[in-house]
Design a protein around this motif. Structure first.
Motif, PDB file in Angstrom:
ATOM      1  N   ALA A 130       0.778  -1.188   0.064  1.00  0.00           N
ATOM      2  CA  ALA A 130      -0.081   0.061   0.119  1.00  0.00           C
ATOM      3  C   ALA A 130       0.836   1.284   0.016  1.00  0.00           C
ATOM      4  N   GLY A 131       1.992   1.202   0.851  1.00  0.00           N
ATOM      5  CA  GLY A 131       2.868   2.383   0.917  1.00  0.00           C
ATOM      6  C   GLY A 131       3.470   2.461  -0.460  1.00  0.00           C
ATOM      7  N   SER A 132       4.014   1.549  -1.265  1.00  0.00           N
ATOM      8  CA  SER A 132       4.628   1.666  -2.343  1.00  0.00           C
ATOM      9  C   SER A 132       3.831   2.170  -3.570  1.00  0.00           C
ATOM     10  N   LEU A 133       2.491   1.774  -3.391  1.00  0.00           N
ATOM     11  CA  LEU A 133       1.468   2.000  -4.573  1.00  0.00           C
ATOM     12  C   LEU A 133       1.452   3.705  -4.419  1.00  0.00           C
ATOM     13  N   THR A 134       1.163   4.048  -3.158  1.00  0.00           N
ATOM     14  CA  THR A 134       0.868   5.479  -2.857  1.00  0.00           C
ATOM     15  C   THR A 134       2.041   6.424  -3.111  1.00  0.00           C
ATOM     16  N   LEU A 135       3.114   5.806  -2.909  1.00  0.00           N
ATOM     17  CA  LEU A 135       4.313   6.696  -2.809  1.00  0.00           C
ATOM     18  C   LEU A 135       4.735   6.990  -4.320  1.00  0.00           C
ATOM     19  N   THR A 136       4.349   5.886  -4.879  1.00  0.00           N
ATOM     20  CA  THR A 136       4.780   5.987  -6.504  1.00  0.00           C
ATOM     21  C   THR A 136       4.000   6.186  -7.421  1.00  0.00           C
ATOM     22  N   SER A 137       2.867   7.057  -6.968  1.00  0.00           N
ATOM     23  CA  SER A 137       1.626   7.433  -7.698  1.00  0.00           C
ATOM     24  C   SER A 137       2.112   8.566  -8.409  1.00  0.00           C
ATOM     25  N   PRO A 138       2.183   8.728  -9.874  1.00  0.00           N
ATOM     26  CA  PRO A 138       2.842   9.899 -10.487  1.00  0.00           C
ATOM     27  C   PRO A 138       1.908  11.033 -10.360  1.00  0.00           C
ATOM     28  N   VAL A 139       2.481  12.168 -10.498  1.00  0.00           N
ATOM     29  CA  VAL A 139       1.767  13.366 -10.479  1.00  0.00           C
ATOM     30  C   VAL A 139       1.891  14.019 -12.117  1.00  0.00           C
ATOM     31  N   VAL A 140       0.657  14.603 -12.579  1.00  0.00           N
ATOM     32  CA  VAL A 140       0.528  15.225 -13.823  1.00  0.00           C
ATOM     33  C   VAL A 140       0.325  16.511 -13.664  1.00  0.00           C
ATOM     34  N   GLU A 141       1.006  17.477 -14.115  1.00  0.00           N
ATOM     35  CA  GLU A 141       1.053  18.822 -14.028  1.00  0.00           C
ATOM     36  C   GLU A 141       1.003  19.783 -14.979  1.00  0.00           C
ATOM     37  N   VAL A 142       0.457  20.896 -15.170  1.00  0.00           N
ATOM     38  CA  VAL A 142       0.766  21.945 -16.117  1.00  0.00           C
ATOM     39  C   VAL A 142       0.909  23.111 -15.539  1.00  0.00           C
ATOM     40  N   ALA A 143       2.049  23.689 -15.375  1.00  0.00           N
ATOM     41  CA  ALA A 143       2.594  24.761 -14.612  1.00  0.00           C
ATOM     42  C   ALA A 143       3.722  25.396 -15.084  1.00  0.00           C
ATOM     43  N   ASP A 144       4.013  26.686 -15.143  1.00  0.00           N
ATOM     44  CA  ASP A 144       5.123  27.504 -15.390  1.00  0.00           C
ATOM     45  C   ASP A 144       5.557  27.246 -16.774  1.00  0.00           C
ATOM     46  N   ARG A 149       5.119  24.577 -18.714  1.00  0.00           N
ATOM     47  CA  ARG A 149       5.838  23.116 -18.859  1.00  0.00           C
ATOM     48  C   ARG A 149       4.670  22.138 -18.668  1.00  0.00           C
ATOM     49  N   PHE A 150       4.728  21.105 -19.129  1.00  0.00           N
ATOM     50  CA  PHE A 150       4.064  19.916 -18.808  1.00  0.00           C
ATOM     51  C   PHE A 150       4.797  18.855 -18.058  1.00  0.00           C
ATOM     52  N   ARG A 151       4.258  18.241 -17.065  1.00  0.00           N
ATOM     53  CA  ARG A 151       5.110  17.415 -16.370  1.00  0.00           C
ATOM     54  C   ARG A 151       4.016  16.114 -16.094  1.00  0.00           C
ATOM     55  N   ALA A 152       4.601  14.727 -16.593  1.00  0.00           N
ATOM     56  CA  ALA A 152       3.946  13.829 -16.452  1.00  0.00           C
ATOM     57  C   ALA A 152       4.932  12.730 -15.741  1.00  0.00           C
ATOM     58  N   GLY A 153       4.600  12.418 -14.535  1.00  0.00           N
ATOM     59  CA  GLY A 153       5.684  11.473 -13.843  1.00  0.00           C
ATOM     60  C   GLY A 153       7.057  12.322 -13.627  1.00  0.00           C
ATOM     61  N   ARG A 154       8.134  11.523 -14.030  1.00  0.00           N
ATOM     62  CA  ARG A 154       9.562  12.124 -13.985  1.00  0.00           C
ATOM     63  C   ARG A 154       9.825  13.044 -15.063  1.00  0.00           C
ATOM     64  N   ALA A 155       9.171  12.888 -16.191  1.00  0.00           N
ATOM     65  CA  ALA A 155       9.573  13.705 -17.457  1.00  0.00           C
ATOM     66  C   ALA A 155       8.870  14.976 -17.409  1.00  0.00           C
ATOM     67  N   SER A 156       9.415  15.882 -18.222  1.00  0.00           N
ATOM     68  CA  SER A 156       8.975  17.372 -18.178  1.00  0.00           C
ATOM     69  C   SER A 156       8.970  17.861 -19.679  1.00  0.00           C
ATOM     70  N   ILE A 192      -3.615  22.266 -20.978  1.00  0.00           N
ATOM     71  CA  ILE A 192      -2.426  22.262 -21.741  1.00  0.00           C
ATOM     72  C   ILE A 192      -2.754  23.167 -22.903  1.00  0.00           C
ATOM     73  N   ASN A 193      -3.380  22.959 -23.948  1.00  0.00           N
ATOM     74  CA  ASN A 193      -3.998  23.705 -24.784  1.00  0.00           C
ATOM     75  C   ASN A 193      -4.176  25.490 -24.557  1.00  0.00           C
ATOM     76  N   GLY A 194      -4.536  25.730 -23.252  1.00  0.00           N
ATOM     77  CA  GLY A 194      -4.639  26.934 -22.912  1.00  0.00           C
ATOM     78  C   GLY A 194      -3.522  27.575 -22.673  1.00  0.00           C
ATOM     79  N   SER A 195      -2.629  26.672 -22.112  1.00  0.00           N
ATOM     80  CA  SER A 195      -1.324  27.364 -21.758  1.00  0.00           C
ATOM     81  C   SER A 195      -0.422  27.300 -22.739  1.00  0.00           C
ATOM     82  N   ARG A 196      -0.531  26.842 -23.773  1.00  0.00           N
ATOM     83  CA  ARG A 196       0.317  27.004 -25.028  1.00  0.00           C
ATOM     84  C   ARG A 196       0.247  28.483 -25.628  1.00  0.00           C
ATOM     85  N   ARG A 197      -1.069  29.273 -25.659  1.00  0.00           N
ATOM     86  CA  ARG A 197      -1.178  30.277 -26.360  1.00  0.00           C
ATOM     87  C   ARG A 197      -0.577  31.561 -25.671  1.00  0.00           C
TER      88      ARG A 197
END
Length: 154
Positions: free
Chosen positions: A49-63, A65-72, A141-146
């Motif tokens: 349960a801990g590893s499933l929770t701690l390894t849950s990737p974050v998907v983010e659009v900010a600053d 950049r588009f970040r998905a997991g470890r990649a940006s 994503i589309n709105g932040s590209r403009r």
């Protein structure tokens, strides 16, 4: 403040299924020691349960950049994001999948967003990312590209 942020948490049924580790450990270790079986089962469940929770990737659009997991990737190198739900999402994850695509998909999150990468140096033609809110993520994503007012990039 991010335009969009989501953590791809496992669904509750994943945690419930993981609870089966406790009785399985008790069955295996009961002939040796019942307390050892209980302790091992509880420790295994907490670890899973801990590893499933701690390894849950974050998907983010900010600053910008588009970040998905470890990649940006900078948003100016992305094409128009396309949300996919239901059968379209299943096709994107299955028969329509390009083997070169960068994937951040989780089996417990059915919907996806396809984000084309417009960088000739990048070997991935697109990113395929799981999300519980495909239209909101694609819009972010589309709105932040403009370009913003005054010519500043998003």
């Amino acid at each position: 403040m991010p335009d969009y942020r989501e953590r791809l948490w496992p669904t509750p049924w994943i945690y419930l299924i993981s609870l089966l580790l406790v009785p399985a450990s008790i069955l295996v270790l009961a002939p040796v020691s019942l307390p050892a079986g209980i302790a091992t089962g509880v420790l295994l469940y907490v670890a899973v349960a801990g590893s499933l929770t701690l390894t849950s990737p974050v998907v983010e659009v900010a600053d910008g950049r588009f970040r998905a997991g470890r990649a940006s990737v900078p948003l100016e190198l992305t094409g128009e994001a396309i949300p996919a739900e239901g059968e379209a999402a299943r096709t994107e994850r299955g028969t329509g999948l390009d083997a070169r695509a960068y994937l951040v998909i989780r089996g417990w999150v059915k919907d996806v967003v396809r984000v084309p990468i417009e960088d000739a140096a990048d070997p991935a033609p697109y990113w395929l990312v799981s999300t519980r809110h495909p239209h909101e993520m694609a819009a972010a994503i589309n709105g932040s590209r403009r370009p913003r007012v005054g010519g500043e990039p998003a």
